[in-house]
Design a protein around this motif. Structure first.
Motif, PDB file in Angstrom:
ATOM      1  N   ARG A  75     -56.485 -17.961   8.098  1.00 47.14           N
ATOM      2  CA  ARG A  75     -56.204 -18.645   9.351  1.00 47.14           C
ATOM      3  C   ARG A  75     -56.097 -17.623  10.490  1.00 47.14           C
ATOM      4  NH1 ARG A  75     -52.804 -22.234   7.301  1.00 47.14           N
ATOM      5  NH2 ARG A  75     -50.980 -20.979   7.683  1.00 47.14           N
ATOM      6  N   GLU A  76     -55.418 -16.526  10.198  1.00 44.73           N
ATOM      7  CA  GLU A  76     -55.279 -15.497  11.228  1.00 44.73           C
ATOM      8  C   GLU A  76     -56.636 -14.943  11.624  1.00 44.73           C
ATOM      9  OE1 GLU A  76     -52.516 -12.498  10.126  1.00 44.73           O
ATOM     10  OE2 GLU A  76     -50.824 -13.861  10.321  1.00 44.73           O
ATOM     11  N   ASN A  77     -57.477 -14.701  10.621  1.00 46.72           N
ATOM     12  CA  ASN A  77     -58.809 -14.194  10.931  1.00 46.72           C
ATOM     13  C   ASN A  77     -59.577 -15.199  11.767  1.00 46.72           C
ATOM     14  OD1 ASN A  77     -58.401 -11.833   9.625  1.00 46.72           O
ATOM     15  ND2 ASN A  77     -59.338 -12.501   7.706  1.00 46.72           N
ATOM     16  N   GLY A  78     -59.426 -16.492  11.404  1.00 53.71           N
ATOM     17  CA  GLY A  78     -60.113 -17.528  12.166  1.00 53.71           C
ATOM     18  C   GLY A  78     -59.673 -17.533  13.619  1.00 53.71           C
ATOM     19  N   TRP A  79     -58.334 -17.484  13.803  1.00 48.00           N
ATOM     20  CA  TRP A  79     -57.831 -17.480  15.180  1.00 48.00           C
ATOM     21  C   TRP A  79     -58.278 -16.235  15.917  1.00 48.00           C
ATOM     22  CZ3 TRP A  79     -56.742 -21.181  18.090  1.00 48.00           C
ATOM     23  CH2 TRP A  79     -56.173 -22.345  17.584  1.00 48.00           C
ATOM     24  N   ALA A  80     -58.296 -15.113  15.190  1.00 51.51           N
ATOM     25  CA  ALA A  80     -58.701 -13.870  15.850  1.00 51.51           C
ATOM     26  C   ALA A  80     -60.141 -13.975  16.326  1.00 51.51           C
ATOM     27  CB  ALA A  80     -58.538 -12.696  14.889  1.00 51.51           C
ATOM     28  N   VAL A  82     -61.718 -16.729  17.000  1.00 50.66           N
ATOM     29  CA  VAL A  82     -61.769 -17.692  18.109  1.00 50.66           C
ATOM     30  C   VAL A  82     -61.355 -17.003  19.400  1.00 50.66           C
ATOM     31  CG1 VAL A  82     -60.613 -19.715  19.078  1.00 50.66           C
ATOM     32  CG2 VAL A  82     -61.476 -19.775  16.737  1.00 50.66           C
ATOM     33  N   ARG A  83     -60.261 -16.193  19.273  1.00 46.30           N
ATOM     34  CA  ARG A  83     -59.798 -15.497  20.477  1.00 46.30           C
ATOM     35  C   ARG A  83     -60.849 -14.517  20.966  1.00 46.30           C
ATOM     36  NH1 ARG A  83     -54.565 -15.622  18.152  1.00 46.30           N
ATOM     37  NH2 ARG A  83     -54.907 -13.631  17.152  1.00 46.30           N
ATOM     38  N   ARG A  84     -61.485 -13.807  19.997  1.00 41.44           N
ATOM     39  CA  ARG A  84     -62.535 -12.869  20.390  1.00 41.44           C
ATOM     40  C   ARG A  84     -63.655 -13.612  21.099  1.00 41.44           C
ATOM     41  NH1 ARG A  84     -61.742 -10.060  15.786  1.00 41.44           N
ATOM     42  NH2 ARG A  84     -63.280 -11.265  14.642  1.00 41.44           N
ATOM     43  N   TRP A  85     -64.030 -14.767  20.502  1.00 38.72           N
ATOM     44  CA  TRP A  85     -65.120 -15.552  21.069  1.00 38.72           C
ATOM     45  C   TRP A  85     -64.768 -15.997  22.484  1.00 38.72           C
ATOM     46  CZ3 TRP A  85     -65.984 -20.495  22.849  1.00 38.72           C
ATOM     47  CH2 TRP A  85     -67.317 -20.863  22.954  1.00 38.72           C
TER      48      TRP A  85
END
Ligand SMILES: [Zn+2]
Length: 160
Positions: A75-80, A82-85
């Protein structure tokens, strides 16, 4: 107690050869050392797999915790990502919007402005709007011609 001795005691503890004092010191170290706690759970899994099936089942909470930890990290990787995107996409979107606005402003037709500018080109750049309207509404050709001459000469004192 250092980690090396703690690890040796972890191995010995599995064979139940630890004195209560050693056990207590090991427990103290484990509480303060996450690395050795990790080693302890690894040993437990390892020895559990090696010993009889009844004893070998790892504590059910372990797998639940492991799954939770994996899900958490994913989940953290996903959010990261998303934030990067977002960090890349938002400025890009803003740039595109700004470019579109600039294009609209530059190339949007402005008939009123063009008409009035051609009017003033036709008549006189110096004429105020009031005099221009007077010229256009003038019925008598002679007077209009006279006024045009005076207007193009820039004389604003022409009596009305
Ligand atoms: Zn340690």
């Amino acid at each position: 107690m250092n980690c090396r001795r703690a690890e040796r005691r972890l191995l010995r503890r599995h064979d139940e050869r630890l004195s209560p004092a050693e056990e207590a010191r090991l427990g103290l170290h484990l509480r303060s050392c996450p690395k050795c706690r990790e080693a302890e759970s690894e040993y437990r899994l390892l020895f559990g797999a090696l010993s009889s099936p009844q004893d070998s089942r790892p504590e059910p909470m372990f797998w639940q915790r492991l799954e939770a930890a994996i899900a958490e990290s994913e989940r953290e990787n996903g959010w990261a990502s998303v934030r990067r995107w977002c960090r890349r996409a938002v400025p890009a979107a803003l740039a595109v919007t700004a470019a579109l606005l600039a294009v609209l402003l530059l190339f949007s037709p402005a008939p009123r402005t063009e008409l009035s500018s051609s009017e003033s080109l036709l008549l006189s750049n110096d004429n105020p709007l009031e005099e221009t309207r007077t010229l256009l509404e003038e019925k008598r050709v002679e007077d209009r011609n006279m006024m045009l001459i005076f207007a193009s000469s820039g004389d604003s004192t022409w009596p009305r």
